[in-house]
Design a protein around this motif. Structure first.
Motif, short mmCIF file in Angstrom:
data_model
loop_
_atom_site.label_atom_id
_atom_site.label_comp_id
_atom_site.label_asym_id
_atom_site.label_seq_id
_atom_site.Cartn_x
_atom_site.Cartn_y
_atom_site.Cartn_z
N UNK A 111 -58.02 1.90 3.79
CA UNK A 111 -56.87 1.85 2.93
C UNK A 111 -55.92 0.79 3.49
N UNK A 112 -55.53 -0.16 2.66
CA UNK A 112 -54.72 -1.28 3.12
C UNK A 112 -53.26 -1.10 2.77
N UNK A 113 -52.92 -0.13 1.96
CA UNK A 113 -51.52 0.04 1.54
C UNK A 113 -50.80 1.05 2.43
N UNK A 114 -49.46 0.87 2.55
CA UNK A 114 -48.65 1.79 3.35
C UNK A 114 -48.27 2.96 2.47
N UNK A 115 -48.37 4.18 3.03
CA UNK A 115 -48.01 5.37 2.30
C UNK A 115 -46.49 5.53 2.39
N UNK A 116 -45.74 5.40 1.28
CA UNK A 116 -44.28 5.46 1.26
C UNK A 116 -43.75 6.85 0.93
N UNK A 117 -44.56 7.78 0.60
CA UNK A 117 -44.10 9.12 0.25
C UNK A 117 -43.36 9.80 1.41
N UNK A 118 -43.87 9.78 2.64
CA UNK A 118 -43.10 10.41 3.72
C UNK A 118 -41.77 9.69 3.98
N UNK A 138 -39.83 8.25 1.68
CA UNK A 138 -38.92 8.69 0.63
C UNK A 138 -38.45 10.11 0.92
N UNK A 139 -39.32 10.96 1.39
CA UNK A 139 -38.94 12.34 1.72
C UNK A 139 -37.90 12.37 2.84
N UNK A 140 -38.13 11.58 3.85
CA UNK A 140 -37.17 11.52 4.97
C UNK A 140 -35.83 10.99 4.49
N UNK A 141 -35.84 9.97 3.65
CA UNK A 141 -34.59 9.41 3.13
C UNK A 141 -33.83 10.43 2.27
N UNK A 142 -34.54 11.21 1.46
CA UNK A 142 -33.88 12.23 0.63
C UNK A 142 -33.27 13.33 1.50
N UNK A 143 -33.98 13.72 2.55
CA UNK A 143 -33.45 14.74 3.46
C UNK A 143 -32.19 14.21 4.15
N UNK A 144 -32.21 12.98 4.60
CA UNK A 144 -31.03 12.38 5.24
C UNK A 144 -29.86 12.27 4.25
N UNK A 145 -30.16 11.95 3.00
CA UNK A 145 -29.12 11.86 1.98
C UNK A 145 -28.47 13.22 1.74
N UNK A 146 -29.28 14.26 1.66
CA UNK A 146 -28.75 15.62 1.46
C UNK A 146 -27.90 16.03 2.66
N UNK A 147 -28.35 15.74 3.85
CA UNK A 147 -27.58 16.09 5.05
C UNK A 147 -26.24 15.34 5.04
N UNK A 148 -26.26 14.07 4.66
CA UNK A 148 -25.02 13.29 4.61
C UNK A 148 -24.07 13.85 3.56
N UNK A 149 -24.57 14.23 2.40
CA UNK A 149 -23.72 14.78 1.34
C UNK A 149 -23.09 16.09 1.79
N UNK A 150 -23.81 16.90 2.54
CA UNK A 150 -23.29 18.19 2.99
C UNK A 150 -22.26 18.00 4.11
N UNK A 151 -22.52 17.10 5.03
CA UNK A 151 -21.65 16.97 6.21
C UNK A 151 -20.50 15.99 6.03
N UNK A 152 -20.53 15.13 5.05
CA UNK A 152 -19.47 14.12 4.87
C UNK A 152 -18.09 14.75 4.64
N UNK A 153 -17.94 15.79 3.84
CA UNK A 153 -16.60 16.37 3.67
C UNK A 153 -16.02 16.97 4.95
N UNK A 154 -16.89 17.33 5.89
CA UNK A 154 -16.40 17.91 7.13
C UNK A 154 -15.73 16.86 8.03
#
Length: 124
Positions: free
Chosen positions: A1-8, A10-26
């Protein structure tokens, strides 16, 4: 397989985005600041200035008019009775005797004039 798997990725980026949205008001903490209160009070009017000059011969001039020694006390009393607290600006010639300056100051103080300033000119 010559292509890079981008699914993990994207998952990591979404988790980081959710964490940022939750902790930013604090991170936002309001710091109470006491600002000074300003009132619009009227400034005092500048004092009335009376110019007193003594020349080298010892002649006294009040507001540019020559005053005799006998009339000096009465003139200072009239200035003091005119109201307010006038400020006396005293100029004396370099050759004026100190005794003459103290006589003028004593007459002014007896009349109730206590705000006295000595005006000097710089040497050239």
């Amino acid at each position: 397989m010559a292509e890079i798997n981008t699914t993990p990725l994207v998952d990591v980026m979404l988790v980081l985005l959710v964490i940022f949205i939750i902790t930013a008001p604090l991170f936002h903490e309001a710091v109470p600041v006491d600002l000074p209160r300003v009132d619009a009070s009227r400034l005092d009017d500048p004092p009335r200035v009376v110019s007193v000059a003594i020349d080298a011969a010892g002649a006294v001039f009040i507001d540019g008019l020559a005053v005799a020694d006998t009339d000096m006390a009465a003139r200072f009393a009239a200035i003091g009775a005119a109201g307010g607290e006038p400020e006396l600006h005293l100029r004396a010639d370099r050759g004026t005797r100190y005794e003459r300056v103290t006589e003028v100051l004593a007459n002014a103080q007896r009349a109730g004039l206590v705000r006295i300033a000595f005006v000097t000119e710089p040497t050239r």
